[in-house]
Structures are given as C-alpha cells and as structure tokens.
Design a protein around this motif. Structure first.
Motif, PDB file in Angstrom:
ATOM      1  N   ASP A   1       0.840  -1.187   0.000  1.00 44.58           N
ATOM      2  CA  ASP A   1       0.000   0.000   0.000  1.00 44.58           C
ATOM      3  C   ASP A   1       0.880   1.243   0.000  1.00 44.58           C
ATOM      4  N   HIS A   2       0.274   2.406   0.254  1.00 49.12           N
ATOM      5  CA  HIS A   2       0.976   3.693   0.157  1.00 49.12           C
ATOM      6  C   HIS A   2       2.176   3.786   1.090  1.00 49.12           C
ATOM      7  N   ARG A   3       2.227   2.949   2.129  1.00 50.96           N
ATOM      8  CA  ARG A   3       3.325   3.029   3.093  1.00 50.96           C
ATOM      9  C   ARG A   3       4.661   2.592   2.499  1.00 50.96           C
ATOM     10  N   LEU A   4       4.631   2.013   1.300  1.00 49.12           N
ATOM     11  CA  LEU A   4       5.877   1.678   0.611  1.00 49.12           C
ATOM     12  C   LEU A   4       6.746   2.916   0.414  1.00 49.12           C
ATOM     13  N   PHE A   5       6.138   4.095   0.417  1.00 47.43           N
ATOM     14  CA  PHE A   5       6.847   5.337   0.103  1.00 47.43           C
ATOM     15  C   PHE A   5       7.175   6.177   1.332  1.00 47.43           C
ATOM     16  N   GLU A   6       7.311   5.533   2.485  1.00 45.67           N
ATOM     17  CA  GLU A   6       7.584   6.304   3.703  1.00 45.67           C
ATOM     18  C   GLU A   6       8.865   7.123   3.610  1.00 45.67           C
ATOM     19  N   ALA A   7       9.852   6.639   2.850  1.00 52.46           N
ATOM     20  CA  ALA A   7      11.108   7.382   2.720  1.00 52.46           C
ATOM     21  C   ALA A   7      11.009   8.489   1.680  1.00 52.46           C
ATOM     22  N   GLN A   8       9.997   8.437   0.824  1.00 49.62           N
ATOM     23  CA  GLN A   8       9.855   9.458  -0.219  1.00 49.62           C
ATOM     24  C   GLN A   8       8.913  10.590   0.191  1.00 49.62           C
ATOM     25  N   ILE A   9       7.870  10.284   0.926  1.00 52.87           N
ATOM     26  CA  ILE A   9       6.834  11.286   1.184  1.00 52.87           C
ATOM     27  C   ILE A   9       7.380  12.547   1.840  1.00 52.87           C
ATOM     28  N   PRO A  10       8.153  12.481   2.938  1.00 56.26           N
ATOM     29  CA  PRO A  10       8.642  13.728   3.535  1.00 56.26           C
ATOM     30  C   PRO A  10       9.600  14.492   2.630  1.00 56.26           C
TER      31      PRO A  10
ATOM     32  N   LYS B   1      17.553   1.789  -1.315  1.00 57.05           N
ATOM     33  CA  LYS B   1      18.493   2.897  -1.546  1.00 57.05           C
ATOM     34  C   LYS B   1      17.706   4.207  -1.584  1.00 57.05           C
ATOM     35  N   PRO B   2      17.054   4.586  -0.483  1.00 62.36           N
ATOM     36  CA  PRO B   2      16.138   5.726  -0.518  1.00 62.36           C
ATOM     37  C   PRO B   2      16.804   7.054  -0.847  1.00 62.36           C
ATOM     38  N   GLU B   3      18.014   7.280  -0.345  1.00 63.03           N
ATOM     39  CA  GLU B   3      18.654   8.569  -0.612  1.00 63.03           C
ATOM     40  C   GLU B   3      18.969   8.712  -2.098  1.00 63.03           C
ATOM     41  N   GLU B   4      19.486   7.650  -2.695  1.00 60.40           N
ATOM     42  CA  GLU B   4      19.795   7.700  -4.121  1.00 60.40           C
ATOM     43  C   GLU B   4      18.515   7.842  -4.943  1.00 60.40           C
ATOM     44  N   PHE B   5      17.497   7.094  -4.565  1.00 60.89           N
ATOM     45  CA  PHE B   5      16.224   7.166  -5.280  1.00 60.89           C
ATOM     46  C   PHE B   5      15.629   8.566  -5.161  1.00 60.89           C
ATOM     47  N   ASN B   6      15.640   9.137  -3.954  1.00 62.88           N
ATOM     48  CA  ASN B   6      15.070  10.467  -3.754  1.00 62.88           C
ATOM     49  C   ASN B   6      15.821  11.531  -4.537  1.00 62.88           C
TER      50      ASN B   6
ATOM     51  N   GLY C   1       8.414  20.294  -0.986  1.00 67.17           N
ATOM     52  CA  GLY C   1       8.222  21.245  -2.077  1.00 67.17           C
ATOM     53  C   GLY C   1       7.089  20.923  -3.023  1.00 67.17           C
ATOM     54  N   HIS C   2       6.321  19.873  -2.718  1.00 74.83           N
ATOM     55  CA  HIS C   2       5.264  19.443  -3.614  1.00 74.83           C
ATOM     56  C   HIS C   2       4.045  18.978  -2.817  1.00 74.83           C
ATOM     57  N   ARG C   3       2.901  18.979  -3.481  1.00 76.45           N
ATOM     58  CA  ARG C   3       1.758  18.274  -2.915  1.00 76.45           C
ATOM     59  C   ARG C   3       1.919  16.807  -3.281  1.00 76.45           C
ATOM     60  N   VAL C   4       1.858  15.933  -2.303  1.00 75.30           N
ATOM     61  CA  VAL C   4       2.098  14.511  -2.512  1.00 75.30           C
ATOM     62  C   VAL C   4       0.828  13.727  -2.190  1.00 75.30           C
ATOM     63  N   ILE C   5       0.394  12.973  -3.163  1.00 74.36           N
ATOM     64  CA  ILE C   5      -0.697  12.027  -2.971  1.00 74.36           C
ATOM     65  C   ILE C   5      -0.107  10.627  -3.041  1.00 74.36           C
ATOM     66  N   ALA C   6      -0.231   9.868  -1.975  1.00 74.00           N
ATOM     67  CA  ALA C   6       0.211   8.471  -1.953  1.00 74.00           C
ATOM     68  C   ALA C   6      -1.048   7.613  -1.880  1.00 74.00           C
TER      69      ALA C   6
END
Length: 271
Positions: free
Chosen positions: A37-46, A256-261, A51-56
């Motif tokens: 579910d949307h919690r897969l993106f916990e490292a991306q959302i913040p 690899k959240p930092e690289e992905f972000n 700087g953006h509106r984020v819909i997960a």
C-alpha cells in the motif's frame, strides 16, 4: 506507520479509494507495487512534501481502498482520483504494479500527466521471460490460491530480493514492513476470488505517443527481463532516460532511498 486516521477517501463509482495527502505545490502521485500500500513510500513522502503536494494512493483492492465488485481499469480509477483532486496535471511515480498504472494513465489520459517515473515497471502488458521470475510468479499464484499465506510470504520476499539474492539478504526491517503491508492487503481477499481488473492491451504501440518526460529507475539485481525492457521504454518515448541503481533489486526506493530520492527530485526540477 500511517493508519486510516491519516488518510483521505475518494468516493468512486465502486467504493472508496484511500490516499494520503500532504505537502503543497505541484502534484506528485505515488503508486505502490502489488500486495502492499501507500506506506511503501515512507522514505519518499517527507522528501517530496517539502516542495510538492504529494498524494500516496492505495490502489483498488490494496491497503485501505475498497475491493472491486465490478470490472475496472487502473487508469480509470486514477483518472477519477486526479479529477477529484483538481490539482493536476501530475507527475506519477510508480513502483512495479504502480508503474504499470502510471504508464497506462499516461497513455489513456495524457492531459492529466506531466511526467512519469517507473521503477521496476514498463507497460502494463509487460511479460517476464526469464526462468527465475516465471517460477516465482507461478509459485506465488499457487500458494496464494491454495490459501497457504505463510508459504506465499516466503515467495513474496524471494521476489523482493531478486534472482541474485535470498530473502535473508534483505534488511530485516524491510522484510517486516513488506510482510505487514502484504498481510493487511491479503486479509481483504479470499483464495480464488474473481479478479475484476481489466488489463489494457497493445500498450507498446502507444508508448511513442507519451510526450511527457519519463524516467525509469531499476535495481541492478532485478529480473534480467525487466532491465532491457525499461531501457527500451526510455528509448521509445520522445523524452526518456533509464537509470540503474546498484546493489538493489525490485525496490530501490526502499533499499536505496537517498539515491532514489535524489533521482526523483532532480527529475521533478526538470519537468
């Protein structure tokens, strides 16, 4: 981790679809892989919400979203949500199944999309051809249809690790998160129930018409079928780029959240 109290709900024509809504600015929509579910993106959302509106979103049948009770298409569900939000066009970021949702929507509803990022995905009618992945897919279907959830979870984690590692090579916290999300979604369903999803077909001939910026991000340790297909996708669209993240497989956004972000934020600055 997020619970239902932090979610909003869009009333679709077939039940409520859940999503997390945070931040302000240009719209970015995050679309998760299958069974989670949307919690897969916990490292991306913040990182994105600064700087953006984020819909997960929780895709239909997953997380806190309603199960289907009639035929549906992923792209139609997402288009309904985007029109409800009235905040597009959006950059769509999808992992695995979520990437297929993103590419379907860019093909079917181009006016709602201003860029797509596909991770572990290309088109929705992509077919794996390598023996390892075909075996995992077949075993996943067998254990799930028999209701042997313990055996299914082992196959699920094997798929997350990829063909060159074992589940024991994954970070224990990552394994726990995947299992928690998967069990939450699986509990919504029964073995052998009807799959109401209507897949789009013949998507590859329409890929050259995707005229928004495209980024594909794939783990170097993922399926050997997927990597060349992602490169092909990036070459086929007018404005595409393919990136490979070393030492990760199907979930570089988690491993690899930092690289992905960094890749994601650089892409967003350019669209």
């Amino acid at each position: 981790m997020t619970d239902a109290s932090e979610l909003s709900f869009f009333t679709s024509t077939d039940g409520d679809l859940a999503y997390r809504d945070t931040g302000a600015g240009d719209l970015v929509v995050l679309l998760h892989s299958g069974y989670v579910d949307h919690r897969l993106f916990e490292a991306q959302i913040p990182a994105l919400a600064a700087g953006h509106r984020v819909i997960a979103a929780d895709i239909r049948g997953h997380g806190w979203s309603a199960n289907a009770s009639r035929p549906f298409r992923w792209a139609d569900d997402l288009a309904g949500l985007l029109r409800h939000l009235d905040a597009g066009p959006a950059v769509l970021v999808g992992v695995s199944m979520g990437g297929a949702v993103a590419s379907d929507t860019a093909i079917e509803y181009p006016e709602l999309v201003r860029g797509i990022v596909l991770s572990g995905a290309t088109t929705s009618d992509f077919q794996y051809a390598d023996e390892w992945t075909l075996e995992v897919v077949a075993e996943s279907a067998r254990t799930l249809n028999s209701g042997d959830i313990e055996a299914w979870l082992k196959v699920f984690l094997r798929g997350a690790a990829g063909p060159y590692r074992t589940a024991d090579d994954l970070d224990p916290a990552f394994r726990e998160r995947l299992c928690e999300m998967a069990l939450h979604t699986i509990a919504k369903h029964t073995p052998g129930e009807r799959n109401w999803h209507v897949p789009m077909t013949d998507t590859w001939p329409r890929v050259p018409k995707i005229d928004v910026p495209v980024l594909t991000v794939n783990g170097a340790l993922d399926s050997p079928t997927l990597l060349p297909d992602a490169e092909r996708f990036a070459r086929t669209v007018p404005n595409g780029r393919a990136v490979v993240v070393e030492d990760t497989s199907h979930f570089p956004n988690v491993e690899k959240p930092e690289e992905f972000n960094t890749l994601l934020l650089d892409f967003l600055r350019a669209v």
